[in-house]
Design a protein around this motif. Structure first.
Motif, PDB file in Angstrom:
ATOM      1  N   PHE A 199      19.519  -8.017  39.236  1.00 50.87           N
ATOM      2  CA  PHE A 199      19.906  -7.786  37.848  1.00 50.87           C
ATOM      3  C   PHE A 199      21.421  -7.777  37.640  1.00 50.87           C
ATOM      4  N   ASN A 200      22.194  -7.523  38.685  1.00 46.36           N
ATOM      5  CA  ASN A 200      23.643  -7.548  38.545  1.00 46.36           C
ATOM      6  C   ASN A 200      24.146  -8.933  38.147  1.00 46.36           C
ATOM      7  N   TYR A 201      23.374  -9.961  38.493  1.00 43.11           N
ATOM      8  CA  TYR A 201      23.785 -11.336  38.213  1.00 43.11           C
ATOM      9  C   TYR A 201      22.969 -11.979  37.092  1.00 43.11           C
ATOM     10  N   ALA A 202      21.926 -11.314  36.645  1.00 42.11           N
ATOM     11  CA  ALA A 202      21.062 -11.873  35.601  1.00 42.11           C
ATOM     12  C   ALA A 202      21.689 -11.702  34.226  1.00 42.11           C
ATOM     13  N   GLN A 203      21.564 -12.734  33.400  1.00 45.08           N
ATOM     14  CA  GLN A 203      22.067 -12.627  32.033  1.00 45.08           C
ATOM     15  C   GLN A 203      21.132 -11.802  31.161  1.00 45.08           C
ATOM     16  N   VAL A 204      19.826 -11.905  31.428  1.00 44.32           N
ATOM     17  CA  VAL A 204      18.842 -11.147  30.654  1.00 44.32           C
ATOM     18  C   VAL A 204      17.713 -10.728  31.584  1.00 44.32           C
ATOM     19  N   GLY A 238      16.033  -6.419  19.992  1.00 44.99           N
ATOM     20  CA  GLY A 238      16.822  -7.055  21.046  1.00 44.99           C
ATOM     21  C   GLY A 238      16.152  -7.071  22.398  1.00 44.99           C
ATOM     22  N   GLU A 239      16.958  -6.926  23.438  1.00 46.58           N
ATOM     23  CA  GLU A 239      16.505  -7.107  24.813  1.00 46.58           C
ATOM     24  C   GLU A 239      15.569  -6.013  25.313  1.00 46.58           C
ATOM     25  N   LEU A 240      15.418  -4.918  24.580  1.00 48.50           N
ATOM     26  CA  LEU A 240      14.440  -3.908  24.978  1.00 48.50           C
ATOM     27  C   LEU A 240      13.007  -4.419  24.835  1.00 48.50           C
ATOM     28  N   LEU A 241      12.842  -5.452  24.027  1.00 50.25           N
ATOM     29  CA  LEU A 241      11.518  -6.005  23.794  1.00 50.25           C
ATOM     30  C   LEU A 241      11.167  -7.043  24.864  1.00 50.25           C
ATOM     31  N   ASP A 242       9.884  -7.281  25.017  1.00 45.79           N
ATOM     32  CA  ASP A 242       9.394  -8.265  25.987  1.00 45.79           C
ATOM     33  C   ASP A 242       9.573  -9.674  25.426  1.00 45.79           C
ATOM     34  N   VAL A 243      10.841 -10.067  25.276  1.00 46.16           N
ATOM     35  CA  VAL A 243      11.208 -11.402  24.801  1.00 46.16           C
ATOM     36  C   VAL A 243      12.465 -11.828  25.536  1.00 46.16           C
ATOM     37  N   ASP A 244      12.449 -13.013  26.098  1.00 46.04           N
ATOM     38  CA  ASP A 244      13.674 -13.584  26.658  1.00 46.04           C
ATOM     39  C   ASP A 244      13.711 -15.056  26.310  1.00 46.04           C
ATOM     40  N   ALA A 290      19.439  -5.897  32.638  1.00 41.25           N
ATOM     41  CA  ALA A 290      20.271  -6.987  33.149  1.00 41.25           C
ATOM     42  C   ALA A 290      21.750  -6.706  32.890  1.00 41.25           C
ATOM     43  N   ALA A 291      22.598  -7.195  33.798  1.00 42.83           N
ATOM     44  CA  ALA A 291      24.053  -7.050  33.682  1.00 42.83           C
ATOM     45  C   ALA A 291      24.467  -5.595  33.485  1.00 42.83           C
ATOM     46  N   PRO A 292      24.120  -4.713  34.422  1.00 50.12           N
ATOM     47  CA  PRO A 292      24.403  -3.278  34.258  1.00 50.12           C
ATOM     48  C   PRO A 292      25.885  -2.944  34.115  1.00 50.12           C
ATOM     49  N   LYS A 293      26.771  -3.838  34.561  1.00 47.71           N
ATOM     50  CA  LYS A 293      28.209  -3.577  34.416  1.00 47.71           C
ATOM     51  C   LYS A 293      28.626  -3.500  32.958  1.00 47.71           C
ATOM     52  N   THR A 294      27.818  -4.091  32.073  1.00 51.42           N
ATOM     53  CA  THR A 294      28.126  -4.046  30.649  1.00 51.42           C
ATOM     54  C   THR A 294      27.537  -2.803  29.979  1.00 51.42           C
ATOM     55  N   GLY A 295      26.849  -1.981  30.766  1.00 54.62           N
ATOM     56  CA  GLY A 295      26.250  -0.765  30.218  1.00 54.62           C
ATOM     57  C   GLY A 295      24.757  -0.859  30.015  1.00 54.62           C
ATOM     58  N   SER A 296      24.170  -2.042  30.259  1.00 54.33           N
ATOM     59  CA  SER A 296      22.719  -2.212  30.122  1.00 54.33           C
ATOM     60  C   SER A 296      22.036  -1.759  31.409  1.00 54.33           C
ATOM     61  N   THR A 297      21.622  -0.532  31.440  1.00 53.95           N
ATOM     62  CA  THR A 297      21.046   0.025  32.667  1.00 53.95           C
ATOM     63  C   THR A 297      19.566   0.355  32.535  1.00 53.95           C
ATOM     64  N   GLY A 298      18.938  -0.096  31.463  1.00 51.47           N
ATOM     65  CA  GLY A 298      17.502   0.092  31.302  1.00 51.47           C
ATOM     66  C   GLY A 298      17.080   1.480  30.874  1.00 51.47           C
ATOM     67  N   VAL A 331      25.907   4.961  14.664  1.00 49.41           N
ATOM     68  CA  VAL A 331      25.681   4.168  15.879  1.00 49.41           C
ATOM     69  C   VAL A 331      26.125   4.984  17.084  1.00 49.41           C
ATOM     70  N   LEU A 332      25.252   5.100  18.076  1.00 50.35           N
ATOM     71  CA  LEU A 332      25.566   5.807  19.316  1.00 50.35           C
ATOM     72  C   LEU A 332      25.706   4.786  20.445  1.00 50.35           C
ATOM     73  N   GLU A 333      26.854   4.757  21.094  1.00 43.29           N
ATOM     74  CA  GLU A 333      27.114   3.775  22.153  1.00 43.29           C
ATOM     75  C   GLU A 333      27.589   4.486  23.407  1.00 43.29           C
ATOM     76  N   LYS A 334      26.950   4.183  24.548  1.00 38.44           N
ATOM     77  CA  LYS A 334      27.296   4.864  25.802  1.00 38.44           C
ATOM     78  C   LYS A 334      28.626   4.399  26.373  1.00 38.44           C
ATOM     79  N   ASN A 335      29.036   3.149  26.071  1.00 36.91           N
ATOM     80  CA  ASN A 335      30.332   2.639  26.544  1.00 36.91           C
ATOM     81  C   ASN A 335      31.472   3.186  25.700  1.00 36.91           C
ATOM     82  N   PRO A 336      32.697   3.080  26.213  1.00 37.77           N
ATOM     83  CA  PRO A 336      33.855   3.510  25.409  1.00 37.77           C
ATOM     84  C   PRO A 336      34.097   2.627  24.192  1.00 37.77           C
TER      85      PRO A 336
END
Length: 406
Positions: free
Chosen positions: A342-347, A374-380, A161-169, A29-34
């Motif tokens: 997107f800073n305030y969006a959950q998804v 997951g969220e990379l797909l066109d599903v919300d 969505a929520a880029p502070k969590t590391g989700s930057t697209g 597993v490769l994870e960009k966050n610590p």
């Protein structure tokens, strides 16, 4: 034995890694966050609403919704529940919403991490993926640290969505480089910004209401629940559930309105109800009597808008004034000008088109041995555990799809 690399150590990534390992693969597993699972800790206000009893497909949204039934069905749903039972998560179920009995999101995260370690899955944190290449029958995955070789890749990098969590697209561009189609992402499960010189006056109010979304004068969706009134517009779960439609419409029209019914508990004729209610209270002020129905801060907002003095009694209103007042109480109309970003969006709504994956295994139909979850797909999904629900559903399919000898 094949080497599976999972890019992204969130809910979908850890779940797909576990299921891929159970198929007799070597998994990294490769994870960009610590740390892994950072976004899990923020879900459900820290309690992690991870599933919902109601798995009706209307709770999930996509540009290609007809494909969803191949991913979300009774068989895949039962696998999710079995998975959490195996992890030792005992659910606390309230109105169909699943939470860990501890009421702590960390319980879900730690259960996943514990199983990852038990299975001997390798985790590399602080590992941003910059590029992926496919050369013959294997992949090369590049970071600023090293290059890793893989037989199969599962992309679970989340949305924007929520880029502070590391989700930057980041995953969108990596998929585009393979020739994939990305449905443009928009903020979803997010607050709405509206017009109105009364916004500061009603800021901080929380109340039950029915909200109805109209786009170009057409009713799109209605939701009932708690609404939060803010100094920029409106928020709350029922607002979040209509926000995806607003996001998509903003590029096409400016005629977007929300009508708020502040009296959703009155099921019958509202005018008859108030005539009867005020019959024995002919001298009491509207300010006094409406306080039995509305938050105190809302009353002057509505009365001032109609130029009705707070001290006026209901019996002293003309028939026309009564009709207008009741319309404001049940159809308070506001113009929507934007969503929060997107800073305030959950998804995010949007992502990899479902037409370019095999819904049975989540494998790309363009690139063999590349899987997307997951969220990379066109599903919300709606609020209520549906976005995490889709993470588990798609991740289990991908992990199980990585058979050693497929």
């Amino acid at each position: 034995m094949k080497h599976i690399v999972v890019i992204g150590g969130g809910a979908a990534g850890l779940t797909s890694a576990i299921h891929a390992k159970r198929k007799n693969n070597t998994v990294t597993v490769l994870e960009k966050n610590p740390i892994c699972g950072k976004k899990i800790l923020a879900t459900g206000n820290g309690r992690c609403n991870y599933w919902n009893t109601d798995q009706d497909l209307v709770r999930y949204h996509s540009t290609n919704e007809d494909i969803l039934k191949e991913i979300i069905n009774p068989v895949s749903q039962s696998k999710v529940l079995n998975f959490f039972d195996q992890l030792g998560i005992y659910p606390k179920i309230k109105n169909g919403y699943y939470y860990p009995s501890s009421n702590q999101a960390s319980t879900i995260k730690e259960a996943l991490i514990t199983e990852v370690h038990r299975l001997g899955i390798n985790i590399k944190t602080s590992f941003p993926v910059l590029k992926i290449e496919k050369i013959n029958n294997y992949f090369k995955i590049y970071s600023d640290q090293e290059v890793i070789k893989a037989d199969k890749v599962i992309m679970a990098m989340g949305s924007i969505a929520a880029p502070k969590t590391g989700s930057t697209g980041d995953g969108y561009n990596l998929l585009k480089n393979f020739g994939h189609t990305i449905i443009p992402p928009h903020p979803s499960l997010v607050q709405l910004r509206t017009k109105g010189d009364y916004l500061k006056d009603w800021s901080g109010v929380r109340t039950d209401a029915k909200v109805s979304l109209y786009i170009d004068n057409k009713l799109i969706k209605e939701e009932v629940g708690e609404i939060q009134l803010t100094d920029y517009g409106i928020s709350g779960i029922c607002v979040f559930n209509i926000s995806r439609y607003v996001s998509k419409a903003l590029n096409q029209t400016t005629n977007i309105k929300v009508k708020i019914n502040f009296l959703p508990f009155i099921k019958n004729d509202v005018e008859a109800f108030f005539d009867n209610y005020f019959m024995n209270k002919p001298h009491r002020s509207l300010e006094r009597e409406l306080s039995g129905f509305l938050n105190q801060k809302l009353i002057p907002v509505i009365l001032n808008d109609l130029s009705i003095p707070n001290s006026t009694s209901y019996s002293n209103l003309t028939s026309q004034a009564k009709t207008i007042l009741l319309d404001r109480l049940t159809n308070f109309t506001i113009e929507v000008i934007a969503t929060n970003d997107f800073n305030y969006a959950q998804v995010a709504s949007g992502g990899l088109s479902l037409t370019e994956i095999n819904p049975q295994t989540m494998e790309s139909t363009l690139i063999k041995d590349l899987y997307v979850v997951g969220e990379l797909l066109d599903v919300d999904g709606d609020c209520g555990g549906y976005n995490l629900g889709f993470a588990w559903l798609s991740a289990i399919k991908a992990g199980e799809g990585c058979e050693e000898d497929d």
